[in-house]
Design an enzyme around this catalytic site. Sequence first.
Site, mmCIF file in Angstrom:
data_model
loop_
_atom_site.group_PDB
_atom_site.id
_atom_site.type_symbol
_atom_site.label_atom_id
_atom_site.label_comp_id
_atom_site.label_asym_id
_atom_site.label_seq_id
_atom_site.Cartn_x
_atom_site.Cartn_y
_atom_site.Cartn_z
ATOM 1 N N ARG A 202 -38.883 0.955 -11.944
ATOM 2 C CA ARG A 202 -37.883 0.218 -12.230
ATOM 3 C C ARG A 202 -37.323 -0.439 -10.941
ATOM 4 O O ARG A 202 -36.817 0.108 -9.982
ATOM 5 C CB ARG A 202 -36.613 0.936 -12.640
ATOM 6 C CG ARG A 202 -35.150 -0.116 -12.792
ATOM 7 C CD ARG A 202 -34.260 0.772 -13.640
ATOM 8 N NE ARG A 202 -34.337 0.374 -15.162
ATOM 9 C CZ ARG A 202 -33.457 0.486 -16.011
ATOM 10 N NH1 ARG A 202 -32.301 0.804 -15.680
ATOM 11 N NH2 ARG A 202 -33.638 0.510 -17.054
ATOM 12 N N HIS B 224 -38.059 -6.338 -19.386
ATOM 13 C CA HIS B 224 -37.851 -4.884 -20.082
ATOM 14 C C HIS B 224 -38.627 -4.402 -21.015
ATOM 15 O O HIS B 224 -38.070 -4.280 -22.228
ATOM 16 C CB HIS B 224 -36.284 -4.573 -20.182
ATOM 17 C CG HIS B 224 -35.610 -3.555 -20.250
ATOM 18 N ND1 HIS B 224 -36.615 -2.194 -19.915
ATOM 19 C CD2 HIS B 224 -34.618 -2.810 -20.520
ATOM 20 C CE1 HIS B 224 -36.011 -1.173 -19.919
ATOM 21 N NE2 HIS B 224 -34.537 -1.445 -20.209
ATOM 22 N N ASP C 28 -26.603 -8.868 -24.546
ATOM 23 C CA ASP C 28 -26.807 -7.822 -23.275
ATOM 24 C C ASP C 28 -25.807 -8.462 -22.353
ATOM 25 O O ASP C 28 -25.172 -9.447 -22.503
ATOM 26 C CB ASP C 28 -28.208 -8.208 -22.740
ATOM 27 C CG ASP C 28 -28.389 -7.165 -21.496
ATOM 28 O OD1 ASP C 28 -27.703 -6.255 -21.495
ATOM 29 O OD2 ASP C 28 -29.491 -7.748 -20.863
ATOM 30 N N CYS D 230 -29.225 -3.324 -26.041
ATOM 31 C CA CYS D 230 -29.916 -2.490 -25.146
ATOM 32 C C CYS D 230 -29.028 -1.355 -24.489
ATOM 33 O O CYS D 230 -29.587 -0.215 -24.228
ATOM 34 C CB CYS D 230 -30.833 -3.117 -24.173
ATOM 35 S SG CYS D 230 -29.866 -4.117 -22.951
ATOM 36 N N ARG E 24 -35.918 4.811 -27.837
ATOM 37 C CA ARG E 24 -36.571 4.514 -26.422
ATOM 38 C C ARG E 24 -37.302 5.676 -26.148
ATOM 39 O O ARG E 24 -38.510 5.657 -25.674
ATOM 40 C CB ARG E 24 -35.567 4.526 -25.269
ATOM 41 C CG ARG E 24 -34.602 3.364 -25.291
ATOM 42 C CD ARG E 24 -35.244 2.016 -24.830
ATOM 43 N NE ARG E 24 -36.064 2.257 -23.542
ATOM 44 C CZ ARG E 24 -35.551 2.101 -22.498
ATOM 45 N NH1 ARG E 24 -34.186 1.423 -22.224
ATOM 46 N NH2 ARG E 24 -35.917 2.093 -21.211
ATOM 47 N N GLN F 250 -37.839 -1.603 -23.449
ATOM 48 C CA GLN F 250 -36.753 -1.555 -24.254
ATOM 49 C C GLN F 250 -37.066 -2.435 -25.564
ATOM 50 O O GLN F 250 -36.692 -1.974 -26.955
ATOM 51 C CB GLN F 250 -35.685 -2.252 -23.605
ATOM 52 C CG GLN F 250 -34.295 -2.562 -24.202
ATOM 53 C CD GLN F 250 -33.556 -1.333 -24.854
ATOM 54 O OE1 GLN F 250 -33.087 -0.551 -23.926
ATOM 55 N NE2 GLN F 250 -33.403 -1.089 -26.072
#
Length: 300
Positions: free
Chosen positions: A102, A129, A219, A259, A287, A132
């Site tokens: 990340r 991402h 988000d 998310c 996830r 996700q």
Amino acid sequence: MKHLLKLQDLSRREITEILDLADQLKYEKKNGIAHPHLAGKTLGMIFQKSSTRTRVSFEVGMYQLGGSALFLSPRDLQIGRGEPIQDTARVLSRYLDGIMIRTFEQAEVEALAEYGSIPIINGLTDYAHPCQVLADLMTIREYKGRTDGLKLCFVGDGNNMANSLIAGGILMGMEVAIACPKGYEPDTALMAWARENGKFTCTEDVISAARDADVLYTDVWASMGQEDEKAIREAAFQGYQINDDVMAVARADAMVMHCLPAHRDEEITAKVFEAHANEIFDEAENRLHAQKAVLVKLMK
Ligand code: CP
Ligand code: NVA
């Protein structure tokens, strides 16, 4: 499939295989059936940004698959003192069986893949991402039984989430509608790809984007690394919120997804969030299952 760097690198068939395996691993976990596919294998996890879900789900996922996971912070690694990613990639490839990273720049993840000789998984960059969105697609299939022909509306910043939802949604046969303020659009090249390969729109008008949507997604207005822009973004994103007005124009059975982490009464009202908490926390749970499928596909 050698790496998971961004979703548009995958085919529809590869995504479907991951989702099918994720469903199977979830079933096995819920029914006490062990699945030690990665016994003896080690995943390195490099985090240059904070994380709750990604950190815990990857670490637990590796244990459930019979392997182990190493948390590597830039404060401890020589990366933090300037050792080039190309050298880090070649060294870590000699010890580990896979790396999840990340970080900020997508180029850093691509460089790890280029110079290393083990699978690299993008655990979030400023651009994408993918982990996700694999969990999101899994959740949509659970609730709706399909992805084809559904309308997905994303309200908010044209950020990493928007980019990956465009890629994953279009590849899986969904109509994707983005509502964002001018100047905060998703990646230009990706939008062009989406227009060529499916049904895609990007507008400033939240209501028209949300009309007849089967899935509403949002988000945060300011992502990790954009803390300095918080005030400017709060002004720019006024009205870019999933609330009762937006729900009223979506389909009556529309799902709401996030998310996480969520900022209540900014990108989503507390009321809508709580009314759809089941979907949102199933999404968070998935996830774990979706990433275990990715780990098995890449590392077994
Ligand atoms: N959604 C997500 O990636 O959460 P974390 O930042 O907590 O990992
Ligand atoms: N867009 C957010 C997603 C967090 C999971 C960020 O990058 O901070």
